[in-house]
Design a protein around this motif. Structure first.
Motif, PDB file in Angstrom:
ATOM      1  N   ASP A 272      25.236  -1.155   1.903  1.00  0.00           N
ATOM      2  CA  ASP A 272      25.832  -0.016   2.578  1.00  0.00           C
ATOM      3  C   ASP A 272      25.796  -0.222   4.097  1.00  0.00           C
ATOM      4  O   ASP A 272      24.716  -0.309   4.691  1.00  0.00           O
ATOM      5  CB  ASP A 272      25.021   1.232   2.183  1.00  0.00           C
ATOM      6  N   ASP A 274      26.257   1.722   6.517  1.00  0.00           N
ATOM      7  CA  ASP A 274      25.542   2.779   7.235  1.00  0.00           C
ATOM      8  C   ASP A 274      24.041   2.552   7.189  1.00  0.00           C
ATOM      9  O   ASP A 274      23.331   2.762   8.173  1.00  0.00           O
ATOM     10  CB  ASP A 274      25.860   4.151   6.629  1.00  0.00           C
ATOM     11  N   ALA A 275      23.549   2.091   6.009  1.00  0.00           N
ATOM     12  CA  ALA A 275      22.110   1.824   5.886  1.00  0.00           C
ATOM     13  C   ALA A 275      21.717   0.676   6.807  1.00  0.00           C
ATOM     14  O   ALA A 275      20.674   0.714   7.458  1.00  0.00           O
ATOM     15  CB  ALA A 275      21.753   1.490   4.436  1.00  0.00           C
ATOM     16  N   ALA A 277      23.307  -0.221   9.591  1.00  0.00           N
ATOM     17  CA  ALA A 277      23.392   0.263  10.972  1.00  0.00           C
ATOM     18  C   ALA A 277      22.159   1.095  11.312  1.00  0.00           C
ATOM     19  O   ALA A 277      21.582   0.960  12.398  1.00  0.00           O
ATOM     20  CB  ALA A 277      24.665   1.086  11.156  1.00  0.00           C
ATOM     21  N   ALA A 278      21.737   1.958  10.364  1.00  0.00           N
ATOM     22  CA  ALA A 278      20.571   2.807  10.609  1.00  0.00           C
ATOM     23  C   ALA A 278      19.311   1.959  10.751  1.00  0.00           C
ATOM     24  O   ALA A 278      18.489   2.193  11.643  1.00  0.00           O
ATOM     25  CB  ALA A 278      20.397   3.811   9.475  1.00  0.00           C
ATOM     26  N   ALA A 279      19.171   0.947   9.873  1.00  0.00           N
ATOM     27  CA  ALA A 279      17.980   0.094   9.931  1.00  0.00           C
ATOM     28  C   ALA A 279      17.877  -0.583  11.292  1.00  0.00           C
ATOM     29  O   ALA A 279      16.805  -0.647  11.894  1.00  0.00           O
ATOM     30  CB  ALA A 279      18.039  -0.952   8.823  1.00  0.00           C
ATOM     31  N   ARG A 280      19.026  -1.058  11.792  1.00  0.00           N
ATOM     32  CA  ARG A 280      19.016  -1.729  13.091  1.00  0.00           C
ATOM     33  C   ARG A 280      18.678  -0.720  14.188  1.00  0.00           C
ATOM     34  O   ARG A 280      17.897  -1.010  15.089  1.00  0.00           O
ATOM     35  CB  ARG A 280      20.386  -2.358  13.330  1.00  0.00           C
ATOM     36  N   ALA A 281      19.257   0.495  14.078  1.00  0.00           N
ATOM     37  CA  ALA A 281      19.083   1.485  15.136  1.00  0.00           C
ATOM     38  C   ALA A 281      17.651   2.002  15.221  1.00  0.00           C
ATOM     39  O   ALA A 281      17.229   2.450  16.280  1.00  0.00           O
ATOM     40  CB  ALA A 281      20.042   2.653  14.919  1.00  0.00           C
ATOM     41  N   ILE A 282      16.906   1.958  14.113  1.00  0.00           N
ATOM     42  CA  ILE A 282      15.528   2.442  14.211  1.00  0.00           C
ATOM     43  C   ILE A 282      14.539   1.298  14.391  1.00  0.00           C
ATOM     44  O   ILE A 282      13.335   1.494  14.256  1.00  0.00           O
ATOM     45  CB  ILE A 282      15.126   3.344  13.009  1.00  0.00           C
ATOM     46  N   GLY A 283      15.048   0.112  14.678  1.00  0.00           N
ATOM     47  CA  GLY A 283      14.154  -0.938  15.159  1.00  0.00           C
ATOM     48  C   GLY A 283      13.730  -1.982  14.149  1.00  0.00           C
ATOM     49  O   GLY A 283      12.670  -2.585  14.283  1.00  0.00           O
ATOM     50  N   MET A 284      14.555  -2.243  13.101  1.00  0.00           N
ATOM     51  CA  MET A 284      14.234  -3.367  12.221  1.00  0.00           C
ATOM     52  C   MET A 284      14.800  -4.632  12.847  1.00  0.00           C
ATOM     53  O   MET A 284      15.936  -4.641  13.318  1.00  0.00           O
ATOM     54  CB  MET A 284      14.877  -3.173  10.846  1.00  0.00           C
ATOM     55  N   THR A 285      14.016  -5.702  12.828  1.00  0.00           N
ATOM     56  CA  THR A 285      14.549  -6.978  13.290  1.00  0.00           C
ATOM     57  C   THR A 285      15.486  -7.514  12.209  1.00  0.00           C
ATOM     58  O   THR A 285      15.444  -7.069  11.072  1.00  0.00           O
ATOM     59  CB  THR A 285      13.419  -7.993  13.503  1.00  0.00           C
ATOM     60  N   ARG A 288      13.700  -8.719   9.035  1.00  0.00           N
ATOM     61  CA  ARG A 288      13.198  -7.635   8.177  1.00  0.00           C
ATOM     62  C   ARG A 288      14.334  -6.930   7.489  1.00  0.00           C
ATOM     63  O   ARG A 288      14.238  -6.545   6.325  1.00  0.00           O
ATOM     64  CB  ARG A 288      12.437  -6.612   9.038  1.00  0.00           C
ATOM     65  N   GLU A 292      14.278  -6.500   3.652  1.00  0.00           N
ATOM     66  CA  GLU A 292      13.996  -5.160   3.133  1.00  0.00           C
ATOM     67  C   GLU A 292      15.236  -4.394   2.704  1.00  0.00           C
ATOM     68  O   GLU A 292      15.145  -3.497   1.873  1.00  0.00           O
ATOM     69  CB  GLU A 292      13.262  -4.331   4.195  1.00  0.00           C
ATOM     70  N   ILE A 293      16.381  -4.698   3.284  1.00  0.00           N
ATOM     71  CA  ILE A 293      17.583  -3.929   2.966  1.00  0.00           C
ATOM     72  C   ILE A 293      18.629  -4.803   2.266  1.00  0.00           C
ATOM     73  O   ILE A 293      19.035  -4.505   1.151  1.00  0.00           O
ATOM     74  CB  ILE A 293      18.201  -3.303   4.248  1.00  0.00           C
TER      75      ILE A 293
END
Lengths: 369, 303
Positions: A272, A274-275, A277-285, A288, A292-293
């Motif tokens: 997804d 959006d998922a 984009a969100a993961a990147r925006a909250i600071g996943m390298t 990760r 993780e995604i």
């Protein structure tokens, strides 16, 4: 009544009632023999088997009872045929063989298919129980010695060690081909995911391999490997040889690369957005994010491709018998060369069983995940 | 808290932002408002380095973001967006716990924080073990907001967070956001294309058009006569005077004299627009409010 029930039932009845060869008695394992029909083999017990099969059909018969009835028909068929074979061989020379014919196979596959079709409506636990019951029934049948005189078992007793070794070898070779294909497909799928313009050319190369007849590719690898070894003799030290496991594993791996590559790429792309984009925006390298995604979300699609690849690997490795790799294919081709049907079946039946088992196991693992 | 210093952003040949210089003070709820394509989302994404300026500098907590590790910076700033982007293979609790886990909190601390956030956002405890696909749109937005707040960041970035929910849920979530802002004192930057949302929530408004800031300041000042025409038109619509009155408290215009007998009563926290509405309804020119009187002339003097 659905076709999933009617079709196996029709096959079972065709095997039992049509004038097809049921038992074939021959003077030795190579010569053609005389066929005996189902009625002549089973006699008065044939209606009993037919009734057990018929009882599995109506919808108002509960699924567990119906499945057990069909299973009982299959077990009875096999046991009675084994007994009949023993009788037919009495007084004949030791080399004489009594093998089962097409009619028997149709009736056996049909009644087991009916058992599976009625059992399909059971829950996961019910299906597992049914599977165990089927396996236990046939194990008991084999252990009882009722099938002892059938030519397939006679052939097996002669070749038991070779067959067991071939099964193990087949599994090792198929596993090696799968590993080799994964080593090829995983990095290329990742590259194609990061660089989408690479996806089309890589996919085209793997698709081209599929167009080449498998037999030709296996044979082609022998001179290619021979030429390679002639130019780089050092490779010989590593255990690489022009005939044997190397061409078989390489050729099989080449066919597995496409389903693995496509399913991995499709899985990675299916995450997804959006998922991500969100993961990147909250600071996943990025690392990760992938672990993780992307990878967990790719797994369902990848499992489909892996399932195809595993079944293909077990099936294609049969051709390894032609290039000196051994495995169950060696038995099949030896049987073909000798016109010895029982030997061919000794190779072919485990291949079918392994492929079905692998498919079922991955399917079950997929559902649990 | 957040400062932009002559920032330009270029995507290919198009300039998305040109020469932005502005400050967002700590504790503000700054609403970035403007038509689509005006650059408000780009401006928001500069703050946590999802977009890099082609010229100029962005400072967060006094530090140039270009010098900070992007992953660490983003973990220190909450982020919520319209499409939410919950991780579909993780439960609600696991989604909320993402940033604390990335920052290496221990399990009991994460569990306590997750429970605290679910309570703060009125999410039922029974939802903790559910997967996002089993949530309603409003619940998913709340979970997204909880995930953004999980590591207790002092800055929260929100990109049209209430765009995809029904009007009733949107009103609830706005109320919730205002409550959270007042309770926690966080600095919140909110992107919206809805002028009502900007007026209702923003303590500061920034109006963007074509990649430039055309007006900035408290809501009422941007609709006042003499303010930028585009901002006045965008925020005020066809009744800028009434919109502005809706933002001004009536209590400031009350005089300490006894109201006439039978004067209609206006609640103490009412706005000037409420006062005008009551006058229009009752025909009275003097209202009773907070123990004093409110005259129609005093209301109109505020224009």
């Amino acid at each position: 009544m659905s076709t999933t029930v009617l079709l196996p039932a029709a096959v079972a009845f065709a095997g039992m009632l049509l004038p097809l060869p049921w038992l074939v008695v021959a003077p030795n394992r190579l010569l053609p023999g005389t066929s005996i029909s189902a009625l002549a083999t089973l006699g008065a017990l044939l209606p009993v088997v037919a009734l057990l099969t018929l009882a599995a059909l109506p919808r108002r018969v509960p699924a567990p009872a119906a499945a057990c009835s069909a299973l009982a028909a299959a077990v009875l068929l096999a046991g009675l045929t084994g007994q009949a074979a023993a009788q037919a061989l009495q007084g004949l020379a030791a080399a004489a063989r009594a093998g089962v014919g097409f009619g028997f196979w149709a009736a056996l596959v049909g009644s087991l298919g009916l058992c599976a079709a009625r059992g399909a409506s059971l829950g996961a636990l019910g299906r597992l129980l049914l599977l165990l019951t089927v396996a236990a029934s046939f194990a008991l049948l084999l252990a009882s010695g009722a099938l002892h005189s059938l030519s397939l078992l006679v052939e097996y007793r002669v070749r038991a060690e070779a067959v067991q070794a071939a099964i193990l070898q087949h599994l090792v070779l198929s596993g090696a081909a799968l590993m080799a294909a994964l080593l090829l497909a995983v990095p290329l799928a990742w590259a194609a995911f990061r660089q989408p313009r690479l996806a089309a050319p890589i996919g085209a190369v793997f698709a081209t391999v599929q167009v080449v007849p498998a037999l030709a590719l296996f044979a082609l690898l022998i001179p290619l490997l021979a030429a390679l070894l002639a130019s780089f003799p050092a490779l010989r030290e590593l255990g690489l040889a022009a005939i044997g496991p190397a061409p078989a594993v390489m050729a099989t791996a080449a066919y597995l690369a496409l389903p693995l590559f496509r399913s991995l790429l499709g899985g990675l792309a299916s995450a997804d957005p959006d998922a991500v984009a969100a993961a990147r925006a909250i600071g996943m390298t990025e690392a990760r994010l992938t672990a993780e995604i992307r990878v967990p979300l790719a797994m369902p699609v990848f499992a489909g491709g892996l399932r195809v690849a595993v079944v293909q690997s077990i099936g294609l490795m049969t051709l390894g018998g032609l290039v000196g790799a051994g495995g169950l294919g060696a038995l099949v081709f030896e049987g073909l060369a000798q016109f010895a049907t029982d030997l061919m079946l000794l190779g072919a039946l485990p291949i079918v069983a392994l492929a079905l088992a692998a498919d079922t196991a991955i399917g079950a693992a997929e559902q649990r995940a | 808290m957040i400062a932009f210093e002559n920032v330009h952003v270029r995507f290919g040949t198009a300039e998305a932002l040109s020469g932005i210089t502005m400050m967002i003070e700590a504790g503000e709820l700054c609403a970035l408002v403007g038509p689509s394509g005006s650059g408000k989302t780009t401006l928001l994404r500069l703050v946590n380095r999802l977009v890099a300026p082609s010229r100029g500098r962005v400072f967060v907590r006094g530090e140039d973001v270009a010098r900070l590790d992007p992953a660490k910076l983003r973990q220190s700033i909450g982020y919520a967006m319209q499409s939410v982007g919950l991780f579909p293979h993780r439960t609600v609790a696991e989604n909320i716990a993402t940033v604390p886990r990335l920052r290496g909190w221990n399990a009991p601390r994460i569990a306590a924080r997750t429970a605290e956030l679910m309570a703060l956002l009125h999410l039922d405890r029974s939802l903790a073990g559910r997967l996002p696909r089993a949530l309603s749109g409003g619940q998913a937005q709340r979970v997204g907001l909880a995930r953004a707040l999980a590591a207790d960041p002092d800055i929260l970035l929100m990109d049209e967070p209430f765009g995809a929910v029904d009007p009733i849920t949107r009103r609830e979530l706005r109320t919730e956001l205002r409550r959270i802002h007042q309770a926690t004192g966080k600095t919140i930057v909110l992107v919206t294309h809805d002028p009502d949302e900007a007026l209702e929530l923003g303590t500061q408004l920034v109006v963007l058009r074509g990649g430039r800031v055309v007006a900035a300041g408290p809501a009422a000042s941007l609709i006042a006569p003499g303010a930028d025409a585009f901002a006045r038109q965008l925020l005020g619509g066809t009744q800028p005077g009434l919109r502005r009155f809706a933002l001004l408290p009536a209590a400031a215009s009350v005089v300490p004299e006894a109201p006439p007998q039978g004067a209609p009563e206006l609640p103490a926290e009412a706005s000037l627009a409420d006062a005008l509405s009551l006058m229009a309804e009752s025909g009275a020119t003097v209202l009773a409010c907070a123990g004093g009187s409110l005259h129609a002339e005093a209301v109109l003097r505020q224009a």
